[in-house]
Motif scaffolding. Sequence first.
Motif, PDB file in Angstrom:
ATOM      1  N   GLU A   1      34.541  35.918  44.599  1.00 47.10           N
ATOM      2  CA  GLU A   1      34.899  37.222  45.171  1.00 47.10           C
ATOM      3  C   GLU A   1      36.276  37.460  44.822  1.00 47.10           C
ATOM      4  N   GLN A   2      37.194  36.277  44.242  1.00 52.75           N
ATOM      5  CA  GLN A   2      38.622  36.402  43.932  1.00 52.75           C
ATOM      6  C   GLN A   2      38.368  37.035  42.580  1.00 52.75           C
ATOM      7  N   GLU A   3      37.541  36.612  41.705  1.00 54.58           N
ATOM      8  CA  GLU A   3      37.700  37.242  40.341  1.00 54.58           C
ATOM      9  C   GLU A   3      36.927  38.582  40.485  1.00 54.58           C
ATOM     10  N   LYS A   4      36.200  39.162  41.466  1.00 51.89           N
ATOM     11  CA  LYS A   4      35.738  40.274  41.591  1.00 51.89           C
ATOM     12  C   LYS A   4      36.742  41.355  41.956  1.00 51.89           C
ATOM     13  N   LEU A   5      37.537  40.945  43.017  1.00 50.42           N
ATOM     14  CA  LEU A   5      38.658  41.703  43.501  1.00 50.42           C
ATOM     15  C   LEU A   5      39.778  41.866  42.532  1.00 50.42           C
ATOM     16  N   LEU A   6      40.110  40.864  41.685  1.00 45.51           N
ATOM     17  CA  LEU A   6      41.107  40.885  40.553  1.00 45.51           C
ATOM     18  C   LEU A   6      40.435  41.986  39.585  1.00 45.51           C
ATOM     19  N   GLN A   7      39.265  41.925  39.270  1.00 43.20           N
ATOM     20  CA  GLN A   7      38.760  42.840  38.171  1.00 43.20           C
ATOM     21  C   GLN A   7      38.761  44.336  38.821  1.00 43.20           C
ATOM     22  N   ILE A   8      38.471  44.480  39.961  1.00 40.85           N
ATOM     23  CA  ILE A   8      38.718  45.887  40.556  1.00 40.85           C
ATOM     24  C   ILE A   8      40.086  46.593  40.556  1.00 40.85           C
ATOM     25  N   HIS A   9      41.101  45.634  40.947  1.00 45.44           N
ATOM     26  CA  HIS A   9      42.378  46.082  40.823  1.00 45.44           C
ATOM     27  C   HIS A   9      43.067  45.824  39.530  1.00 45.44           C
ATOM     28  N   ALA A  10      42.378  45.511  38.545  1.00 47.18           N
ATOM     29  CA  ALA A  10      43.053  44.966  37.340  1.00 47.18           C
ATOM     30  C   ALA A  10      44.000  46.079  36.771  1.00 47.18           C
ATOM     31  N   ASP A  11      43.594  47.407  37.097  1.00 43.50           N
ATOM     32  CA  ASP A  11      44.548  48.680  36.442  1.00 43.50           C
ATOM     33  C   ASP A  11      45.777  48.803  37.277  1.00 43.50           C
TER      34      ASP A  11
ATOM     35  N   TYR B   1      47.137  43.643  41.834  1.00 44.41           N
ATOM     36  CA  TYR B   1      46.695  42.490  41.158  1.00 44.41           C
ATOM     37  C   TYR B   1      47.469  41.325  41.296  1.00 44.41           C
ATOM     38  N   LEU B   2      48.529  41.517  40.867  1.00 46.44           N
ATOM     39  CA  LEU B   2      49.616  40.296  40.913  1.00 46.44           C
ATOM     40  C   LEU B   2      49.991  39.620  42.404  1.00 46.44           C
ATOM     41  N   HIS B   3      49.869  40.717  43.499  1.00 47.56           N
ATOM     42  CA  HIS B   3      49.944  40.370  44.885  1.00 47.56           C
ATOM     43  C   HIS B   3      48.663  39.580  45.322  1.00 47.56           C
ATOM     44  N   LEU B   4      47.700  39.983  44.904  1.00 48.05           N
ATOM     45  CA  LEU B   4      46.274  39.278  45.162  1.00 48.05           C
ATOM     46  C   LEU B   4      46.268  38.076  44.458  1.00 48.05           C
ATOM     47  N   GLN B   5      46.594  37.818  43.131  1.00 48.28           N
ATOM     48  CA  GLN B   5      46.726  36.539  42.371  1.00 48.28           C
ATOM     49  C   GLN B   5      47.412  35.433  42.982  1.00 48.28           C
ATOM     50  N   PHE B   6      48.693  35.996  43.427  1.00 49.05           N
ATOM     51  CA  PHE B   6      49.462  35.064  44.004  1.00 49.05           C
ATOM     52  C   PHE B   6      48.841  34.471  45.497  1.00 49.05           C
ATOM     53  N   LEU B   7      48.193  35.426  46.540  1.00 51.81           N
ATOM     54  CA  LEU B   7      47.760  34.990  47.395  1.00 51.81           C
ATOM     55  C   LEU B   7      46.460  34.190  47.216  1.00 51.81           C
ATOM     56  N   PHE B   8      45.764  34.314  46.291  1.00 52.33           N
ATOM     57  CA  PHE B   8      44.601  33.554  45.960  1.00 52.33           C
ATOM     58  C   PHE B   8      44.954  31.888  45.540  1.00 52.33           C
ATOM     59  N   SER B   9      46.287  31.708  45.025  1.00 56.45           N
ATOM     60  CA  SER B   9      46.571  30.547  44.211  1.00 56.45           C
ATOM     61  C   SER B   9      47.386  29.678  45.119  1.00 56.45           C
ATOM     62  N   THR B  10      48.213  30.367  46.277  1.00 60.85           N
ATOM     63  CA  THR B  10      49.107  29.663  47.096  1.00 60.85           C
ATOM     64  C   THR B  10      48.560  29.060  48.163  1.00 60.85           C
ATOM     65  N   SER B  11      49.467  28.140  48.754  1.00 63.12           N
ATOM     66  CA  SER B  11      48.850  27.436  49.800  1.00 63.12           C
ATOM     67  C   SER B  11      49.751  28.097  51.337  1.00 63.12           C
ATOM     68  N   PRO B  12      49.307  27.900  52.323  1.00 67.81           N
ATOM     69  CA  PRO B  12      49.958  28.384  53.738  1.00 67.81           C
ATOM     70  C   PRO B  12      51.502  28.123  53.674  1.00 67.81           C
ATOM     71  N   ASP B  13      51.433  26.707  53.564  1.00 67.14           N
ATOM     72  CA  ASP B  13      53.066  26.083  53.749  1.00 67.14           C
ATOM     73  C   ASP B  13      53.924  26.927  52.714  1.00 67.14           C
ATOM     74  N   ARG B  14      53.565  27.007  51.390  1.00 68.13           N
ATOM     75  CA  ARG B  14      54.327  27.545  50.273  1.00 68.13           C
ATOM     76  C   ARG B  14      54.601  28.850  50.616  1.00 68.13           C
ATOM     77  N   LEU B  15      53.514  29.626  51.102  1.00 67.32           N
ATOM     78  CA  LEU B  15      53.685  31.195  51.469  1.00 67.32           C
ATOM     79  C   LEU B  15      54.706  31.251  52.720  1.00 67.32           C
ATOM     80  N   LEU B  16      54.479  30.494  53.648  1.00 68.68           N
ATOM     81  CA  LEU B  16      55.529  30.594  54.855  1.00 68.68           C
ATOM     82  C   LEU B  16      56.722  30.088  54.363  1.00 68.68           C
ATOM     83  N   GLY B  17      57.089  29.054  53.826  1.00 69.29           N
ATOM     84  CA  GLY B  17      58.298  28.804  53.140  1.00 69.29           C
ATOM     85  C   GLY B  17      59.197  29.810  52.524  1.00 69.29           C
ATOM     86  N   HIS B  18      58.232  30.560  51.539  1.00 70.49           N
ATOM     87  CA  HIS B  18      58.725  31.671  50.610  1.00 70.49           C
ATOM     88  C   HIS B  18      59.009  33.009  51.700  1.00 70.49           C
TER      89      HIS B  18
END
Length: 354
Positions: A134-144, A149-166
């Motif tokens: 589903e992650q890959e599908k969404l990234l394909q949908i928003h590739a343009d 795209y970059l926002h989703l890519q970060f959210l799919f790869s980060t952890s809750p602790d890392r996002l909270l700290g950031h």
Amino acid sequence: MNVLDLDVARRKYDIRIDSSMLYECALGIGAFTWEQVHDKLDIGQAEIRRMNEQMSAELRQEVQLAGSHHTWRSLLFLLHRCPQLQDEPQHAHLGIFTNWIHELQDDIIAKASPYLGDAQAELLHRALAGSMAEQEKLLQIHADNPVVYLHLQFLFSTSPDRLLGHIERLMTGWYQEMLRNGEEVMQILERAAQETKKLALERSTEDVIRQITRGGELEPEPGVSVLWLIPQLAYRPFTIRNHLPGSAVFYYPVDEDHLTDTRQQKVFASIAAQHKAVGDIHRVQLLKLLSMSPKPLADLAEGIGASKPSTHHHLLLLRTAGLVSVRSGVYELNIDAVASLSDGLYRLLNLDPS
């Protein structure tokens, strides 16, 4: 029998008007990290350079991440979803927000994720739950769309602790380091919000949107029943649009009347905005094209040999100065405003135009 009903009632919206220094922070980070618009912002490039020089190394690291993966958008979505924020005075907003995001724990990534429309809501839910397909599908949908795209890519790869700290370091750092004259900014935003609330009681929804966005038209959107209006300084003269379930959000530029204390300063601001708007050959070409007839964006972009996004930016500056208006996607010249362009400068300088 075929019947055409001409007595169609206008669509009714609930209007919500809020102001907060935290929205100003999130939008300020977005504007700061979008270098392509720096020369078009009222804040000016000299102030942007000053902000860059003043920024601490710790904040700079977070801002760079916010720029590369557009996590400033997560700030906006979290702010809109923070339930206590608008019930308390502005001085308390930062503490309320930071306490709330700590309470979210593992749910913070979902709360910080963008609204992609009802059709993609379940797909996003499964993607955030860890479904690689589903992650890959969404990234394909928003590739343009690199922002999404970059926002989703970060959210799919980060952890809750890392996002909270950031998020906490980004918001707190910007609030403490970058908001100059915070008390004054707070008062300006609150005055602008109160003026819009008054306007909403006196005018139609369409007129309110047209005035606060400086000529923009309210286009009906399926499923939208709430218009969320938030004044901002960071992106002046632009209006930034966002979407939430059932809501369209307008972060609209604070009017000059709330920025200046004297009539002369207001005149200066108005004349400067108008002449800034015509200080580019493409914008002069657009005025020429519109002097012949109203035209949609695509025709105007073709007429000046520019891309649609670039043409849209030029038209927005012309609209901000009141020289151009738009209705249902068709732009037209405000002849009276163009005719008075030189007259205003003559009057200011006490010159005889004859």
